[in-house]
Design a protein around this motif. Structure first.
Motif, PDB file in Angstrom:
ATOM      1  N   ASP A   1      -3.905   5.589  16.528  1.00 23.08           N
ATOM      2  CA  ASP A   1      -3.050   4.638  17.258  1.00 23.08           C
ATOM      3  C   ASP A   1      -1.880   4.156  16.391  1.00 23.08           C
ATOM      4  OD1 ASP A   1      -5.140   3.595  15.742  1.00 23.08           O
ATOM      5  OD2 ASP A   1      -4.939   1.616  16.670  1.00 23.08           O
ATOM      6  N   LYS A   2      -2.092   4.108  15.075  1.00 23.60           N
ATOM      7  CA  LYS A   2      -1.025   3.621  14.188  1.00 23.60           C
ATOM      8  C   LYS A   2       0.146   4.598  14.106  1.00 23.60           C
ATOM      9  CE  LYS A   2      -3.957   0.621  11.503  1.00 23.60           C
ATOM     10  NZ  LYS A   2      -5.298   1.249  11.658  1.00 23.60           N
TER      11      LYS A   2
ATOM     12  N   ASP B   1       1.088   6.470  16.760  1.00 20.57           N
ATOM     13  CA  ASP B   1       1.584   6.707  18.119  1.00 20.57           C
ATOM     14  C   ASP B   1       3.089   6.526  18.271  1.00 20.57           C
ATOM     15  OD1 ASP B   1      -0.525   7.591  19.423  1.00 20.57           O
ATOM     16  OD2 ASP B   1      -1.028   5.748  20.495  1.00 20.57           O
TER      17      ASP B   1
END
Ligand code: AMP
Ligand code: GLY
Length: 427
Positions: A352-353, A355
């Motif tokens: 997610d970091k 993305d």
């Protein structure tokens, strides 16, 4: 358009990612896909080599174009089966895919068409194969004829290793019928590069050059893998070398296919050894490279869908493909133990970091969504962390900075992806 991508690796995620940027793509399916393709496409639980189920799916769902990633369905005749019922599929026919499906066919094709390659002998019995090995001496390369999941090529440093290799392939039938015949060839020295080109059977459009990293560990040590990382462009492929490959390899390839009565459409992937006597072909593949496709797709500026359509329609034109001047580097993060035995089901954190980071994309390979909706490992090569940069040096830095965010139990990756390019550029 409705587009179906066949396969489940990093290469297929890169193709889906690129196709998803096309205004022409209204709906994308991926069979069977991975956790990454699921974010951009609808994954369909059909195996990549289940040609008849794929055909039925394409018919039932009105698929306008099918793009095939791996070699197995191409060699099994997916394109012929699809075309027979009026479906469009990107890739060579079964007969033309023999260029990858049979090392014997491929070597004979190269010899017939004067395509520079290693000197070789072709054998179907153990006695004459071992006689040849003793005559030529080591180092020497032994290749099982048929598809062997990338394991059928054994580079032997001693005569004893080579004799053991033919024993393994021909008598013990390690790769089944793929080992009924072998190609035994001189060991070429030099640096490798991948030349991936598109052709519609007439025009040839080389894509940006790239280089793979086949060995598991830094400094090209350890066992062979499916590829631990790649970068594009490959500085060893100068404009002059590219012209030479175009004239001596790609054009004779297309002409040779036509002379053999085959219209070759799709990807020509030439694995090249740049020797002191010029470029020589190690092997031809009939599909995109993995992981080379990941950096290549990041650098392709043009919409890929009209290009794929033009290949299928026989209307390919070199003006259709434009490139980002920046370099791209892909670092493969693999499961602990790969390419040997490895565990699956490890939870992956940090995705997610990455993305929203511009110029960085994490292509999934062996991943799947767990029951709780978490991304978990499901294969040997798990992720391909890929980044653009102004020149190879910055692309490397950006890729490794991104890799730092990724965590799963047992993960390993090479720390030297792109180093060879830096050395060549004198940095
Ligand atoms: P392949 O499975 O055909 O892609 O071959 C795997 C790898 O084996 C190539 O990428 C090369 O590193 C190596 N190889 C194949 N043929 C030769 C050769 N004639 N000389 C040296 N290395 C080779
Ligand atoms: N990168 C090697 C291959 O795709 O065969």
């Amino acid at each position: 358009m409705k587009i179906l991508v066949v396969g489940s690796g990093g290469r297929e995620h890169a193709l889906v990612w690129k196709i998803a940027q096309s205004p022409k793509a209204k709906k994308i399916f991926c069979a069977p896909g991975n956790a990454g393709t699921a974010q951009l496409a609808e994954n369909i639980p059909i195996k990549a080599d289940d040609v008849n189920s794929l055909k039925k799916f394409a018919q039932d769902n009105g698929i306008d174009l099918t793009v095939v990633g791996p070699e197995v369905p191409l060699v099994a005749g997916l394109v012929d089966v699809f075309e027979a019922v009026g479906l469009k599929a990107f890739g060579p026919s079964k007969a033309a895919a023999m260029i990858e499906g049979s090392k014997v066919w491929s070597k004979q094709f190269m010899i017939k068409n004067d395509i520079p390659t290693a000197k070789a002998g072709i054998f179907d019995d153990l006695a004459s194969a071992s006689e040849y090995i003793k005559e030529i001496g080591a180092p020497i390369v032994v290749k099982a004829d048929g598809l062997a999941a990338g394991k059928g090529v054994i580079v032997c440093q001693t005569e004893a290793e080579a004799l053991a290799a033919i024993e393994l392939i021909m008598r013990k039938q390690e790769f089944g019928q793929a080992g009924d015949r072998v190609v035994i060839e001189e060991c070429l020295k030099g640096e490798e590069a991948s030349i991936i080109a598109l052709t519609d059977g007439k025009s040839v459009v080389p894509l940006a050059s790239s280089q793979d990293h086949k060995r598991a560990y830094d400094n090209d040590e350890g066992p062979n893998t499916g590829g631990m990382g790649a970068y594009s462009p490959a500085p060893i492929v100068t404009d002059r070398l590219m012209d030479e490959i175009d004239v001596n390899v790609l054009r004779p390839f297309v002409n040779g296919m036509a002379q053999a009565g085959l219209t070759y459409k799709g990807v020509i992937y030439a694995g090249i050894m740049v020797t002191k006597d010029g470029p020589k072909v190690l092997e031809f593949n009939c599909r995109f490279g993995d992981p080379e496709t990941q950096p290549i797709m990041m650098r392709m500026k043009s919409d890929i869908v009209p290009v794929l359509e033009a290949v299928v329609a026989g209307k390919l034109d070199h003006r259709m493909v434009e490139w980002d001047e920046r370099a791209a580097v892909c670092v493969v993060v693999a499961a602990g133990g790969y390419p040997g035995k490895y565990d699956k089901g490890m939870e992956i954190t940090g995705l997610d970091k990455l993305d929203q980071q511009p110029g960085v994309f994490v292509f999934h390979a062996g991943t799947k969504l767990s029951a709780s909706g978490q991304v978990a490992t499901a294969g040997g090569r798990v992720l391909g962390v890929t980044a653009l940069g102004d020149g190879i040096k910055f692309a490397i830095e950006n890729a490794y900075r991104a890799v730092e965010f990724i965590r799963f139990k047992g993960q390993h990756f090479r720390k030297d992806i792109g180093k060879k390019a830096l050395r060549r550029l004198g940095r």
